[in-house]
Scaffold this active site. Structure first.
Site, PDB file in Angstrom:
ATOM      1  N   HIS A   1       0.753  -0.984  -0.083  1.00 43.28           N
ATOM      2  CA  HIS A   1       0.225   0.174  -0.420  1.00 43.28           C
ATOM      3  C   HIS A   1       0.735   1.658  -0.320  1.00 43.28           C
ATOM      4  CE1 HIS A   1      -2.842   3.176   2.660  1.00 43.28           C
ATOM      5  NE2 HIS A   1      -3.505   3.157   0.933  1.00 43.28           N
ATOM      6  N   ARG A   2       0.573   1.900  -1.181  1.00 43.04           N
ATOM      7  CA  ARG A   2       1.662   2.969  -1.557  1.00 43.04           C
ATOM      8  C   ARG A   2       3.384   3.144  -1.196  1.00 43.04           C
ATOM      9  NH1 ARG A   2      -1.792   6.951   2.854  1.00 43.04           N
ATOM     10  NH2 ARG A   2      -3.437   6.358   2.005  1.00 43.04           N
TER      11      ARG A   2
ATOM     12  N   GLU B   1       1.365  -0.639  -4.375  1.00 44.26           N
ATOM     13  CA  GLU B   1      -0.187   0.196  -5.073  1.00 44.26           C
ATOM     14  C   GLU B   1       0.358   1.981  -4.604  1.00 44.26           C
ATOM     15  OE1 GLU B   1      -3.764   3.067  -3.870  1.00 44.26           O
ATOM     16  OE2 GLU B   1      -1.936   2.834  -2.525  1.00 44.26           O
TER      17      GLU B   1
ATOM     18  N   ASP C   1      -0.726   6.430  -5.743  1.00 47.55           N
ATOM     19  CA  ASP C   1      -1.754   6.869  -5.540  1.00 47.55           C
ATOM     20  C   ASP C   1      -0.982   8.480  -7.127  1.00 47.55           C
ATOM     21  OD1 ASP C   1      -3.734   6.359  -3.840  1.00 47.55           O
ATOM     22  OD2 ASP C   1      -1.799   6.833  -2.680  1.00 47.55           O
TER      23      ASP C   1
ATOM     24  N   HIS D   1      -0.652  11.231  -2.356  1.00 47.10           N
ATOM     25  CA  HIS D   1      -1.643  10.750  -2.169  1.00 47.10           C
ATOM     26  C   HIS D   1      -3.238  11.375  -2.457  1.00 47.10           C
ATOM     27  CE1 HIS D   1      -5.188   9.720   0.585  1.00 47.10           C
ATOM     28  NE2 HIS D   1      -5.005   8.166   0.608  1.00 47.10           N
TER      29      HIS D   1
ATOM     30  N   GLU E   1      -4.264   3.551  -7.993  1.00 47.94           N
ATOM     31  CA  GLU E   1      -5.501   4.374  -8.305  1.00 47.94           C
ATOM     32  C   GLU E   1      -5.503   5.883  -8.702  1.00 47.94           C
ATOM     33  OE1 GLU E   1      -6.238   4.497  -3.680  1.00 47.94           O
ATOM     34  OE2 GLU E   1      -8.196   5.877  -4.571  1.00 47.94           O
TER      35      GLU E   1
ATOM     36  N   LYS F   1      -6.415   9.331  -8.082  1.00 52.64           N
ATOM     37  CA  LYS F   1      -7.191  10.223  -7.537  1.00 52.64           C
ATOM     38  C   LYS F   1      -7.190  11.664  -8.339  1.00 52.64           C
ATOM     39  CE  LYS F   1      -6.192   8.429  -3.474  1.00 52.64           C
ATOM     40  NZ  LYS F   1      -7.351   7.964  -2.303  1.00 52.64           N
TER      41      LYS F   1
ATOM     42  N   ASP G   1       0.772  -2.011   4.266  1.00 52.59           N
ATOM     43  CA  ASP G   1       1.301  -0.750   4.559  1.00 52.59           C
ATOM     44  C   ASP G   1       2.934  -2.166   4.875  1.00 52.59           C
ATOM     45  OD1 ASP G   1      -0.675   0.761   4.246  1.00 52.59           O
ATOM     46  OD2 ASP G   1      -0.966   1.130   6.391  1.00 52.59           O
TER      47      ASP G   1
HETATM   48  O1  G3P Z   1      -6.417   1.200  -3.106  1.00 52.66           O
HETATM   49  C1  G3P Z   1      -6.866   1.082  -1.263  1.00 52.66           C
HETATM   50  C2  G3P Z   1      -6.419   1.776  -0.605  1.00 52.66           C
HETATM   51  O2  G3P Z   1      -5.790   2.929  -1.097  1.00 52.66           O
HETATM   52  C3  G3P Z   1      -7.703   3.402  -0.765  1.00 52.66           C
HETATM   53  O3  G3P Z   1      -7.648   3.997   0.304  1.00 52.66           O
HETATM   54  O4  G3P Z   1      -7.468   6.159   0.942  1.00 52.66           O
HETATM   55  O5  G3P Z   1      -5.722   4.604   1.010  1.00 52.66           O
HETATM   56  O6  G3P Z   1      -5.658   5.416  -0.654  1.00 52.66           O
HETATM   57  P1  G3P Z   1      -6.289   5.365  -0.133  1.00 52.66           P
HETATM   58 CA    CA Z   2      -5.056   4.743  -2.586  1.00 45.66          CA
END
Ligand code: G3P
Ligand code: CA
Length: 231
Positions: free
Chosen positions: A12-13, A39, A41, A53, A105, A107, A223
């Site tokens: 995540h990120r 992943e 953003d 993000h 993702e 945004k 994470d």
């Molecule tokens: O892609 C899932 C998740 O990343 C979405 O929420 O706020 O972490 O971008 P957020």
């Molecule tokens: Ca995200």
């Protein structure tokens, strides 16, 4: 019963639990930990796809103000943590170099066209496959305008509604990605019956990871990739 299908680990990120989020350093850490997916953003600002993000700069950089009101040069001059720059999406692709699936993702608005073009460039000129990417968003209009059926799409959901499957079909999603707080076993089973994969965000705690495995979800955004890969 636990599914025999692979349980995918998506950083995540990048590997946000270890490194400044959405930086190349974070992406490299997730790869080093063995994540199946990365992943990040994405916003389209001043003619460039950039990876961050928030709509504003304060939380993750030493800058101030809205990302969308800056030039690319201004954004690239900032420190996004430990001396890292805000990366471009192209830099993320070149860092990953097909070692993991990239979950992009969307945004900001008007990101889908430039993202589609960049994916096409890497597929047509660099030998990547469309399956090396998943484009996701909460914004259905952005997903609709991806308009290339070869690009896998995931619909992000906070709390799944009764009409989630209709929305998923509308954007031609192959996966639905709900928030951990709201996902339920019946939802996972219903999505699977409809041929949709389920990737849950953001799952960091061992008990939650065990529950997601038990429910047969297809993978999680985390994470801490090492907690998924070596539980
Ligand atoms: O892609 C899932 C998740 O990343 C979405 O929420 O706020 O972490 O971008 P957020
Ligand atoms: Ca995200």
């Amino acid at each position: 019963m636990t599914s025999s299908a692979p349980f995918l680990c998506i950083g995540h990120r990048g590997a946000r639990g270890h490194e400044p989020e959405n930086t190349l350093r974070s992406v490299r850490r997730a790869l080093a930990l063995g994540a199946d997916g990365i992943e990040i953003d994405v916003w389209f600002v001043d003619g460039e796809l950039i990876v961050i993000h928030d709509a504003r700069l304060e939380r993750t950089t030493n800058g101030r103000g809205y990302v969308s009101r800056k030039t690319c040069a201004q954004l690239r001059a900032l420190d996004a943590g430990e001396g890292e720059r805000i990366p471009t999406l192209r830099e993320v692709f070149e860092t990953v170099e097909r070692r993991a699936v990239i979950h992009i993702e969307l945004k900001g608005r008007r990101t889908s066209g430039p993202v589609r073009a960049l994916i096409a460039e890497f597929v047509e000129r660099r030998g990547w496959r469309y399956e090396d990417f998943v484009v996701s968003s909460f914004h259905r209009a952005e997903l609709r305008t991806i308009s290339d059926p070869r690009i896998p799409i995931a619909l992000l959901l906070t709390r799944p509604t009764k009409l989630y499957a209709l929305s998923a079909r509308h954007v031609r999603a192959v996966a639905v990605n709900p928030a951990l707080r709201y996902v339920t076993r019946p939802f996972v089973e219903d999505a699977h019956r409809r041929g949709l994969k389920v990737f849950v965000y953001t799952v960091n705690e061992p008990a939650d990871l065990a529950r997601m495995r038990e429910w047969g979800v297809d993978g999680v955004f985390t994470d801490f990739p090492e907690r998924v890969l070596a539980p």
